[in-house]
Scaffold this active site. Structure first.
Site, PDB file in Angstrom:
ATOM      1  N   GLY A 233       9.946 -18.472   3.145  1.00 16.88           N
ATOM      2  CA  GLY A 233       8.741 -18.534   2.341  1.00 16.88           C
ATOM      3  C   GLY A 233       7.779 -17.449   2.787  1.00 16.88           C
TER       4      GLY A 233
ATOM      5  N   GLY B 293       8.226 -24.851   6.522  1.00 25.89           N
ATOM      6  CA  GLY B 293       7.268 -25.527   5.663  1.00 25.89           C
ATOM      7  C   GLY B 293       6.238 -26.294   6.457  1.00 25.89           C
TER       8      GLY B 293
ATOM      9  N   HIS C 208      -7.832   5.346 -15.302  1.00 23.01           N
ATOM     10  CA  HIS C 208      -6.739   6.218 -14.869  1.00 23.01           C
ATOM     11  C   HIS C 208      -7.253   7.206 -13.831  1.00 23.01           C
ATOM     12  CE1 HIS C 208      -3.142   8.735 -15.146  1.00 23.01           C
ATOM     13  NE2 HIS C 208      -3.949   9.790 -15.212  1.00 23.01           N
TER      14      HIS C 208
ATOM     15  N   ALA D 177      -4.904 -21.786   0.660  1.00 22.57           N
ATOM     16  CA  ALA D 177      -6.313 -21.899   1.014  1.00 22.57           C
ATOM     17  C   ALA D 177      -7.204 -21.866  -0.221  1.00 22.57           C
ATOM     18  CB  ALA D 177      -6.699 -20.778   1.977  1.00 22.57           C
TER      19      ALA D 177
ATOM     20  N   GLY E 290     -10.407 -23.900   9.920  1.00 19.64           N
ATOM     21  CA  GLY E 290      -9.083 -24.498   9.877  1.00 19.64           C
ATOM     22  C   GLY E 290      -7.971 -23.542  10.274  1.00 19.64           C
TER      23      GLY E 290
END
Length: 467
Positions: A184, A272, A446, A321, A40
């Site tokens: 965005g 958008g 750490h 996603a 996609g």
């Protein structure tokens, strides 16, 4: 290849291919239909290739501006923009092939074509010219057709001068000037990328801040960082029109009633997305839509038509996603009859991969107050982190919002070098209903940037050691 299936998935993005693979794993006879490469927009034109571009920019920026800090001398530094773009495209192509392999491995049939409903359990498959090449039937059909960039008549995208994110990833050269409409995640990431490579970038945003869905303090911190880079930012500003004039685009903006005209070589429309609901025969079936998205039951993902389901960007926000993938898995598992908890949409992480990175999960400080919570807020700056000093990444902070009554995490907001990686701990802690005390008492390695999560929790309860 049989034309009868138990589950058919229409769309091969991160929602569709994941749903198909999970269906295959659960023993369903499954078919996946998509006219393009699998993965996609996310894999081919979004998430993955943009992260490649952003890594290029990050490396170049670090060498150019910070190599001397590390005692490294560099002469004649330059970049090959064509190779930067090629690397991104090569990665997308390789990942798409990997998805094809995964689909085949899980015994999912793959049909390349455009699927269109001819009944509630039948799809005809069309080629790029609209000619019928196949047809299939399925007991259940999952729509995962995704979304595309939203286009307004006042900002007419011609894909040459006024572009979308897809064109922004394959430009032939770095624009001298770029105006980005919308602040965005998409707009912000491209603002970072092109500004690092030398473009004069201007951002125009209608809302009060850039990244308007993020915590206000995070957005303001990022804006300050961007302005230091030379990025010009207009907030509370609308775009009245964008007109191509010769080799320039003229953009008229309006801020508090004051008009101003800007010009640039390229204008990126990043306002958008809108759902891909046209041309699939949904209206003829009577599938209920809202705001150009498909309406579903958010527990089962079934539409108002029995046996037809929808997941991912096509059902509306959050357009992410990882949400689409999780919805795909949930949808198929519910069809199988597996008892699974509904997705908690209040615990969805969001990430923006500029530098400094931004990541968050849950409520912002303002939203928590608006919701009536009495809160405790803990904040730890990376300036106080030994690891951040060592790696030269001192910008930003972690902020945690707790419910003062029960100590539960309401929201976590991070701006800093590895924010998009660190947010995973916050998401897990929130989903497991961890309290401030449990975070403070969890021993963190750490030196790590992740220690800041523990320190921020401690600061909220007056127990911080290093600040």
């Amino acid at each position: 290849m049989s034309n009868q299936y138990q589950i058919a998935v229409l769309g091969g993005g991160p929602g569709g291919y994941v749903a198909a693979i999970r269906a295959g794993q659960l023993g369903f006879k499954t078919v996946l239909i998509d006219k393009d490469n699998l993965g996609g927009i996310c894999l081919n034109w979004g998430c993955i290739p943009t992260k490649s571009l952003l890594k290029n920019a990050e490396i170049y920026d670090n060498i150019k501006n910070h190599s001397a800090d590390f005692g490294i001398k560099v002469q004649g530094l330059d970049f090959d923009f064509t190779r930067i773009i090629k690397r991104s495209r090569d990665i997308a192509e390789r990942m798409a092939k990997n998805v094809e392999i995964l689909v085949k491995k899980n015994k999912v049939d793959r049909i390349r074509g455009f699927g269109k409903f001819i009944s509630s359990n039948e799809l005809e498959i069309l080629d790029n010219n609209g000619n019928k090449i196949n047809s299939i039937s399925a007991d259940k059909i999952i729509i995962a057709t995704g979304a595309r960039p939203k286009v307004l008549p006042s900002i007419p995208v011609d894909k040459k001068f006024i572009i979308t994110s897809s064109e922004a990833m394959v430009l032939h050269e770095v624009p001298k000037e770029m105006i980005i409409i919308g602040a965005g995640a998409i707009g912000i990431e491209f603002a970072y990328f092109y500004s690092v490579l030398g473009s004069k970038v201007t951002i125009v945003e209608m809302m009060d801040t850039i990244l308007p869905i993020e915590d206000k303090e995070v957005s303001e911190t990022l804006a300050k960082s961007f302005k230091k880079r030379g990025i010009e930012i207009f907030t509370k500003t609308s775009v009245e029109k964008a007109i191509v004039n010769g080799n320039k685009v003229l953009v008229t903006i309006n801020s508090n009633g004051k008009r101003k005209e800007l010009s640039a070589d390229k204008v990126l429309n990043a306002i958008g997305v809108t759902g891909n609901v046209e041309g699939f025969g949904l209206e003829e079936l009577g599938v209920e839509l809202f705001k150009n998205h498909i309406k579903v039951n958010k527990s089962t993902y079934e539409t108002n038509i029995k046996g037809i389901y929808a997941i991912g960007d096509v059902i509306g926000p959050p357009w992410l996603a990882h949400v689409a993938s999780q919805e795909g898995i949930h949808c198929v598992e519910k069809i199988k009859g597996i008892t699974v908890q509904d997705i908690d949409y209040t615990s969805i992480p969001g990430c923006t991969f500029c530098q400094p990175q931004v990541a968050s999960v849950g409520l912002t400080e303002d939203k928590a107050k608006e919701s009536g919570y009495e809160i405790k807020v803990g904040k730890f700056p990376f300036m106080a982190s030994g690891k951040a000093f060592a790696i030269g990444e001192r910008e930003g902070f972690i902020k945690i919002i707790f419910d003062a009554k029960y100590g539960e995490i309401l929201g976590v907001h991070i701006i800093g070098s590895e924010a998009t990686e660190m947010i995973a701990e916050a998401g897990l802690a929130k989903s497991l209903e961890a309290t401030g005390e449990s975070i403070i008492k969890t021993v963190h390695a750490h030196p790590t940037l992740a220690e800041a999560f523990m320190e921020a929790a401690a600061q909220a309860y007056g127990e911080a050691i290093h600040i």
